[in-house]
Design a protein around this motif. Sequence first.
Motif, PDB file in Angstrom:
ATOM      1  N   UNK A   1      33.932  33.504  28.441  1.00  0.00           N
ATOM      2  CA  UNK A   1      34.377  34.717  28.797  1.00  0.00           C
ATOM      3  C   UNK A   1      36.491  34.866  29.679  1.00  0.00           C
ATOM      4  N   UNK A   2      36.606  33.410  29.597  1.00  0.00           N
ATOM      5  CA  UNK A   2      38.011  33.872  30.568  1.00  0.00           C
ATOM      6  C   UNK A   2      38.821  33.551  28.752  1.00  0.00           C
TER       7      UNK A   2
ATOM      8  N   UNK B   1      38.693  36.629  26.699  1.00  0.00           N
ATOM      9  CA  UNK B   1      39.852  37.527  27.082  1.00  0.00           C
ATOM     10  C   UNK B   1      41.802  37.472  27.237  1.00  0.00           C
TER      11      UNK B   1
ATOM     12  N   UNK C   1      45.364  42.295  21.618  1.00  0.00           N
ATOM     13  CA  UNK C   1      45.925  43.714  21.517  1.00  0.00           C
ATOM     14  C   UNK C   1      47.795  43.685  21.588  1.00  0.00           C
TER      15      UNK C   1
ATOM     16  N   UNK D   1      28.147  38.412  22.965  1.00  0.00           N
ATOM     17  CA  UNK D   1      28.043  38.823  23.933  1.00  0.00           C
ATOM     18  C   UNK D   1      28.410  39.277  24.694  1.00  0.00           C
ATOM     19  N   UNK D   2      28.204  40.086  26.148  1.00  0.00           N
ATOM     20  CA  UNK D   2      28.638  40.724  27.046  1.00  0.00           C
ATOM     21  C   UNK D   2      30.066  40.911  27.723  1.00  0.00           C
TER      22      UNK D   2
ATOM     23  N   UNK E   1      32.449  42.720  26.294  1.00  0.00           N
ATOM     24  CA  UNK E   1      32.978  43.854  26.824  1.00  0.00           C
ATOM     25  C   UNK E   1      33.730  44.195  28.276  1.00  0.00           C
ATOM     26  N   UNK E   2      33.272  42.863  29.006  1.00  0.00           N
ATOM     27  CA  UNK E   2      33.869  42.746  29.591  1.00  0.00           C
ATOM     28  C   UNK E   2      35.257  42.217  29.959  1.00  0.00           C
TER      29      UNK E   2
ATOM     30  N   UNK F   1      36.641  45.172  28.777  1.00  0.00           N
ATOM     31  CA  UNK F   1      37.050  46.495  29.626  1.00  0.00           C
ATOM     32  C   UNK F   1      38.587  46.118  30.822  1.00  0.00           C
ATOM     33  N   UNK F   2      38.727  44.591  30.873  1.00  0.00           N
ATOM     34  CA  UNK F   2      39.902  44.475  31.764  1.00  0.00           C
ATOM     35  C   UNK F   2      40.958  44.681  31.370  1.00  0.00           C
ATOM     36  N   UNK F   3      41.065  44.806  29.907  1.00  0.00           N
ATOM     37  CA  UNK F   3      42.230  45.029  28.847  1.00  0.00           C
ATOM     38  C   UNK F   3      42.409  46.164  29.452  1.00  0.00           C
ATOM     39  N   UNK F   4      41.722  46.729  29.746  1.00  0.00           N
ATOM     40  CA  UNK F   4      42.092  48.514  28.550  1.00  0.00           C
ATOM     41  C   UNK F   4      41.688  49.269  27.935  1.00  0.00           C
TER      42      UNK F   4
ATOM     43  N   UNK G   1      23.617  34.869  21.869  1.00  0.00           N
ATOM     44  CA  UNK G   1      23.790  34.601  22.730  1.00  0.00           C
ATOM     45  C   UNK G   1      21.811  34.676  22.441  1.00  0.00           C
TER      46      UNK G   1
END
Lengths: 431, 431
Positions: free
Chosen positions: B138-139, B142, B149, B164-165, B168-169, B172-175, B209
């Motif tokens: 996940x990280x 990111x 970006x 994997x979800x 999208x997470x 969203x964190x990164x706008x 997944x």
Amino acid sequence: MGFREDGQAALDWAARYLDGVGEHPVLAQVEPGEIRSRLPSEPPERPEPFADVLRDLDEVLLPGITHWQSPRFFAYFAVSGSEPGILAELLAATLNNVGILWRTSPASAELEALTLDWTAQLLGLPVGWHGHIEDTASVSTVAALAAARDATGGRFVVCSEEAHSSVERAARLLGLETRKTPVDDEFRLRPDELDLSNAAAVVATVGTTSTTSVDPVAAIADACAAAGVWLHVDAAYAGAAWVCPETRWSQEGVERADSLVVNAHKWLFTPMDCSLLWTSRPEALRAAFSLVPEYLRTRDEVDNISEYGPALGRRFRSLKLWAVLRCYGREGLQSRIREAIRLAELFEGWVRDEPGWELCARRPFSVVCFRRDASDEENEAILERVNASGEAFVSHTRLRGRYVLRLAVGNERTTEDDVRRAWVAIRGRAA
Amino acid sequence: MGFREDGQAALDWAARYLDGVGEHPVLAQVEPGEIRSRLPSEPPERPEPFADVLRDLDEVLLPGITHWQSPRFFAYFAVSGSEPGILAELLAATLNNVGILWRTSPASAELEALTLDWTAQLLGLPVGWHGHIEDTASVSTVAALAAARDATGGRFVVCSEEAHSSVERAARLLGLETRKTPVDDEFRLRPDELDLSNAAAVVATVGTTSTTSVDPVAAIADACAAAGVWLHVDAAYAGAAWVCPETRWSQEGVERADSLVVNAHKWLFTPMDCSLLWTSRPEALRAAFSLVPEYLRTRDEVDNISEYGPALGRRFRSLKLWAVLRCYGREGLQSRIREAIRLAELFEGWVRDEPGWELCARRPFSVVCFRRDASDEENEAILERVNASGEAFVSHTRLRGRYVLRLAVGNERTTEDDVRRAWVAIRGRAA
């Protein structure tokens, strides 16, 4: 060959290391690339015995270790990976739980909530906040500011000039801008200078990295409440001191925060990594991070911690915090914190009494900022000479444009003799 | 009382745990809140012996542990915290190095770069990529998407419906916004459906997944190159298989990625957490994350890994990866990966040959998707019954709207007998 024999050898290594950690040069005395040049550039084809790994740890890697566990590590914020915490990491790695959902590790999920509640009680924080563990304060701040951004719609993160660089890094990651507020002559954010227009959050710091100054959180909380802005408090270092009631003057206003970070791996004797993030607005964190795909849907009515931060998979970090809180107890934590503050106060007195040296900031906790009455270059040279000697490791900052030395006490092994040796080393290296 | 005695007790506990891990119910058989209710709601005032912590780990926490180390853990992606990796975590916690800069832990910084290069060689990745370790995929995602970006200015992250979800997470964190691309009948992203307008990045998945399907990375790389869009490859699970040349058909096009994540804590026998992130564009990651404040400025000419991701403080995670790579060697890794694939193939054959059951997706690696020819409810009931029996832990997904069971092989302790026991348990629980 087996786990028991290899484990015995690893445990012996660890015990010997901790026994003799004060005998190593504190700052690694190697050149960039030196360690790597002594290791094979290609991976092994065939299995090697674990004993060879231990041998190379000793012979090849150890000279490249900066000894954070040394009693004369005084740089940044000195830390301790305490013995119960170290052994709990062995246990956590053995269990190898991956906390993606409550059901993938109920004990981890519930112990995390419990130990955060215990720590909140120890630090005198409000009852009922939602707490969980992130790896670092940097990531805790990202999580808090993501919630703030989504909850407020603001575009600015406001903090003081003395706030930690992770605030600006987090803001950049989140597509936010940073607005820095001037500080007063004690390096505290000036609330009369706060500009909260279009702000998502204010980050107030209790224990800034340079001087451990304490922002006026209560006044900042007033301004945040009036403007509908999220208040995040960064007490990554100093929050641990609240286990001692006499330091709670620095907690005033924190009870009104929307989120708060305290790093157990800084001054709560827990090995890296264990950053504690509390929030009074858990629904805002969940709104920022929750996204449960089909394969993770269950019928359990539970709080899944992975919905409160960026990572999905989570280590069993609460085990080490639990071990430390139990094996030290409130009294053990208090006595260690008080001793660190006492030693810093002692060092401060020596500097104050020494002609040709000056103190450069108030000392609220266990960090002393000081310099020789001389040029920046000379102060920098003193620092380099002390660190090159291996006798102690001290770091620096810059205050009002001047180069300043910084001695941070925090390792539980540090004694009065260690602090004295550091002072002798520093004074002796002044030209 | 001392470290050696407590350590001996912890090591004994770990050895006994690993010896008997197959005897526990795999999925914890407790109700939400049950574990917590057995622990004191207030922290201790006085120090308690470490032996009490171990006792409560056994008596109170263990029933709340889902046994990821069990040979019959077949849920999500089965993992192994291998013995060399576990012991290396003890050593890392003992050293307690905090890698904020090269000089705060030269051995950690250089071993991290080396082990990432070793792993790249083992997996057949291009020479010269910059690799570092994050906690989770996940990280890692990111970090990669933040670089994408900032490097492209695009506003969309494009991935398949099966990605994997965490994609999208992260977006969203990164706008950023997420644009999902349809998949073909083998759950692979359809490159003819790619819409790269205003895109920052495409995330292609090797080993999704749900089904471990493999996106056509080469075709996606063509599209990305033409549009100037960042290509991030998520091979968090399946990338480990590339240690075996016969799986490298799934690597086609990956050599053209801008970034790639492979989780060593998934299928490379390394305990949580150890997510490997490589990039062919390190300067873009540095541009997204580097911010060096005064107190961290040094005269060293070095690569500070903390400038490539969200966290500043970093654990000595490469030590466990190094221990695993050395103690297993290329041959040991290959034999374990091949055995997991063989066992999955075996299970797949049993399902194929069994009337009333069907396979639901191609099996490229060690995960089998299958279901009973019956209602979703019945399949879900089978899953719940198997997991409640403690005999095996299996998870599910949803494919083409239907509820599907999923058996993932990956723990190094899993034998043919374990897979057979799982199949007997599953078949036996069908109404």
